[in-house]
Enzyme design. Structure first.
Site, PDB file in Angstrom:
ATOM      1  N   GLY A   1     -65.549 -45.436  27.948  1.00  0.00           N
ATOM      2  CA  GLY A   1     -66.842 -45.684  27.341  1.00  0.00           C
ATOM      3  C   GLY A   1     -67.948 -45.700  28.385  1.00  0.00           C
ATOM      4  N   LEU A   2     -68.933 -46.560  28.171  1.00  0.00           N
ATOM      5  CA  LEU A   2     -70.082 -46.693  29.066  1.00  0.00           C
ATOM      6  C   LEU A   2     -70.813 -45.373  29.249  1.00  0.00           C
ATOM      7  CD1 LEU A   2     -68.584 -49.038  31.831  1.00  0.00           C
ATOM      8  CD2 LEU A   2     -70.016 -49.668  29.886  1.00  0.00           C
ATOM      9  N   CYS A   3     -70.950 -44.615  28.165  1.00  0.00           N
ATOM     10  CA  CYS A   3     -71.677 -43.345  28.216  1.00  0.00           C
ATOM     11  C   CYS A   3     -72.673 -43.246  27.055  1.00  0.00           C
ATOM     12  CB  CYS A   3     -70.732 -42.158  28.217  1.00  0.00           C
ATOM     13  SG  CYS A   3     -69.469 -42.183  26.931  1.00  0.00           S
ATOM     14  N   GLY A   4     -73.334 -44.370  26.771  1.00  0.00           N
ATOM     15  CA  GLY A   4     -74.339 -44.370  25.725  1.00  0.00           C
ATOM     16  C   GLY A   4     -73.746 -44.165  24.343  1.00  0.00           C
TER      17      GLY A   4
END
Length: 298
Positions: free
Chosen positions: A87-90
């Site tokens: 994750g951590l990709c908007g």
């Protein structure tokens, strides 16, 4: 109001978070360049093979391959969902999964059974929570897509279509537009139809007017031998290109998201520092007032 100690602890915590987000931003920027190079290298072949498939969908040949034949009734649908493992990709994965969910509900309301091939950990976890029928899946792909890893789950869906267990096969993925923009798309893989999608229609094609006409082919030595190989290759490579597009989109989205997080952390540190200084000044003023008051009383 929080004490000076609590504010100081929070400032240190935000500073540590900023260090992490800044490091992730730099790593994503480094990986993004390599991912974009792979994506751009895959585009010319992908656009050309889809243009060939478009012409073949109009061709009249003696050999009718199952991948070129429309089914009279569509009762079963296959769906390949391409997401990332991390994750951590908007909102990249959220947008893809939202589009996949809308198509899933649409088919479900029409009474069609859906089989899912999940490529990527986020999509696999989402489909598990939906209790969807997962026919195949692939996770832990790494930063570089490999055709030998993609072939097994894609082959499962392709064999289901050739056996008649699936009447249509669709692909949901992300197309890389630029560093700031990535678009989720739906592409029908089988049966092959004439469709203009974001991954195949280039600016050069539009200038030349290639999408305004179609042509037939002469097959040597044999139409069956060529089509059996070429059509399977088309499906496999389209999924491979979708993965390269999504990986480039993932690194771009992560870089932008981590930069925004670092900027927000810097703003929060400034605000907390101001509150800390005000609290500290108020405490000093209070102590001075107590000293002066005590001296005056004596």
């Amino acid at each position: 109001m929080a004490s000076s100690r609590e504010i100081r602890v929070k400032i240190n915590s935000v500073k540590n978070t900023k260090k992490i987000t800044k490091a992730m931003e730099m790593v994503a920027a480094s990986k993004m360049r390599k991912a974009q190079e792979r994506m751009r290298a895959a585009r010319p072949y992908g656009a050309k093979i889809r243009a060939v498939m478009r012409h073949m969908s109009h061709a009249k040949t003696e050999y009718h391959h199952p991948l070129l034949q429309q089914r009279e009734q569509v009762k079963n649908v296959g769906l390949i969902v391409v997401t990332s493992d991390k994750g951590l990709c908007g909102g990249l994965n959220t947008n893809v999964l939202r589009l996949a969910l809308n198509k899933y509900k649409e088919w479900d309301q029409a009474g069609k059974k859906v089989q899912v091939c999940a490529i990527g950990g986020k999509g696999f976890g989402f489909m598990q929570r939906m209790n969807a029928h997962i026919a195949s899946y692939l996770t832990h792909m790494g930063d570089t897509p490999h055709m030998e890893k993609l072939l097994p789950p894609v082959t499962v869906m392709l064999e289901h279509f050739l056996k008649g267990e699936i009447d249509e096969l669709h692909l949901v993925s992300t197309v890389f537009v630029n560093t700031m923009k990535q678009e989720p798309v739906v592409l029908q893989l089988a049966p092959i139809v004439d469709q203009a999608d974001a991954m195949s229609k280039t600016e050069t094609d539009e200038k030349l007017g290639i999408w305004e006409y179609h042509w037939d082919y002469i097959y040597e030595p044999d139409a069956k031998e060529i089509l059996d190989t070429l059509l399977r290759r088309y499906v496999e490579y389209t999924v491979y290109q979708a993965v390269t597009e999504h990986m480039a989109s993932e690194q771009s989205a992560r870089m932008v998201a981590m930069k925004a997080a670092s900027d927000n952390a810097g703003t929060l540190i400034d605000e907390l520092t101001l509150v800390y200084n005000k609290t500290r000044q108020a405490a000093i003023t209070k102590e001075l007032s107590e000293i002066v008051g005590g001296a005056a009383a004596v």
